[in-house]
Design a protein around this motif. Structure first.
Motif, mmCIF file in Angstrom:
data_model
loop_
_atom_site.group_PDB
_atom_site.id
_atom_site.type_symbol
_atom_site.label_atom_id
_atom_site.label_comp_id
_atom_site.label_asym_id
_atom_site.label_seq_id
_atom_site.Cartn_x
_atom_site.Cartn_y
_atom_site.Cartn_z
ATOM 1 N N VAL A 12 -0.767 8.934 -2.632
ATOM 2 C CA VAL A 12 -1.458 9.437 -1.439
ATOM 3 C C VAL A 12 -0.134 9.994 -0.281
ATOM 4 N N GLN A 13 -0.608 11.065 0.244
ATOM 5 C CA GLN A 13 0.182 11.632 1.170
ATOM 6 C C GLN A 13 0.637 10.821 2.421
ATOM 7 N N ALA A 14 1.586 10.988 2.950
ATOM 8 C CA ALA A 14 2.070 10.192 4.319
ATOM 9 C C ALA A 14 0.930 10.448 5.309
ATOM 10 N N LEU A 86 0.218 5.460 5.809
ATOM 11 C CA LEU A 86 1.199 5.137 5.044
ATOM 12 C C LEU A 86 2.472 6.055 5.131
ATOM 13 N N LYS A 87 3.542 5.512 4.950
ATOM 14 C CA LYS A 87 4.826 6.313 4.809
ATOM 15 C C LYS A 87 5.606 6.167 3.526
ATOM 16 N N PRO A 88 6.513 7.448 3.145
ATOM 17 C CA PRO A 88 7.163 7.208 1.834
ATOM 18 C C PRO A 88 7.883 6.146 1.576
ATOM 19 N N ASP A 90 6.839 3.147 2.024
ATOM 20 C CA ASP A 90 6.135 1.802 1.476
ATOM 21 C C ASP A 90 5.629 2.283 -0.094
ATOM 22 N N THR A 91 6.250 3.414 -0.612
ATOM 23 C CA THR A 91 6.198 3.515 -2.052
ATOM 24 C C THR A 91 7.055 2.234 -2.762
ATOM 25 N N THR A 124 2.389 4.855 -4.384
ATOM 26 C CA THR A 124 3.355 6.173 -4.288
ATOM 27 C C THR A 124 2.925 6.962 -3.093
ATOM 28 N N VAL A 125 3.809 7.446 -1.827
ATOM 29 C CA VAL A 125 3.454 8.026 -0.945
ATOM 30 C C VAL A 125 4.285 8.989 -0.623
ATOM 31 N N SER A 126 3.586 10.180 -0.865
ATOM 32 C CA SER A 126 4.597 11.461 -0.800
ATOM 33 C C SER A 126 4.756 12.060 0.563
ATOM 34 N N SER A 127 5.871 12.701 0.820
ATOM 35 C CA SER A 127 6.040 13.142 2.350
ATOM 36 C C SER A 127 5.452 14.557 2.405
#
Length: 127
Positions: A12-14, A86-88, A90-91, A124-127
């Motif tokens: 998911v994206q940030a 969500l934040k990176p 949190d990955t 997985t959180v992408s920035s």
């Protein structure tokens, strides 16, 4: 045998949201607790939240409070971890765990309190 089935992870994206589910089966207890832990790359596994069914009480780690919440459906022995904004950082690999006993604020983040663990689900959180 006790089984814990975790699901709901993904990419998911940030700023996005995910809901993780953990269904527990194979045990008999009305006072159980389901906890969520996570292990980020290169870091130790830490407790994130838990739902204690005796008092229907939720505990959320300070680091995610205000963004994460936990709820449960006792009829399905399932706990849900709602993760918003969500934040990176949190990955991580997220694990759910079961205690057949009530757990309280002081110990819910201690792995030793839980007797059964599910497989992890990757977030997985992408920035």
């Amino acid at each position: 045998d006790v089984q814990l089935q975790a699901s709901g992870g993904g990419l998911v994206q940030a700023g996005g949201s995910l809901t993780l589910s953990c269904r527990a089966s194979g045990f008999t207890s009305a006072d159980y607790t389901i906890g969520w832990f996570r292990r980020a790359p290169g870091k130790e596994r830490i407790g994130v939240a838990c739902f204690q069914h005796r008092d229907r009480t939720a505990y959320i780690a300070t680091s995610v409070r205000g963004r994460f919440s936990i709820s449960a459906d006792s009829t399905r022995n399932t706990a849900y971890l709602q993760m918003n904004n969500l934040k990176p950082e949190d990955t991580a690999l997220y694990y759910c765990a079961l205690s057949r006993y009530p757990i309280y604020r002081g110990t819910y983040q201690s792995e030793e309190e839980y007797g059964n663990w599910g497989q992890g689900t990757q977030v997985t959180v992408s920035s």
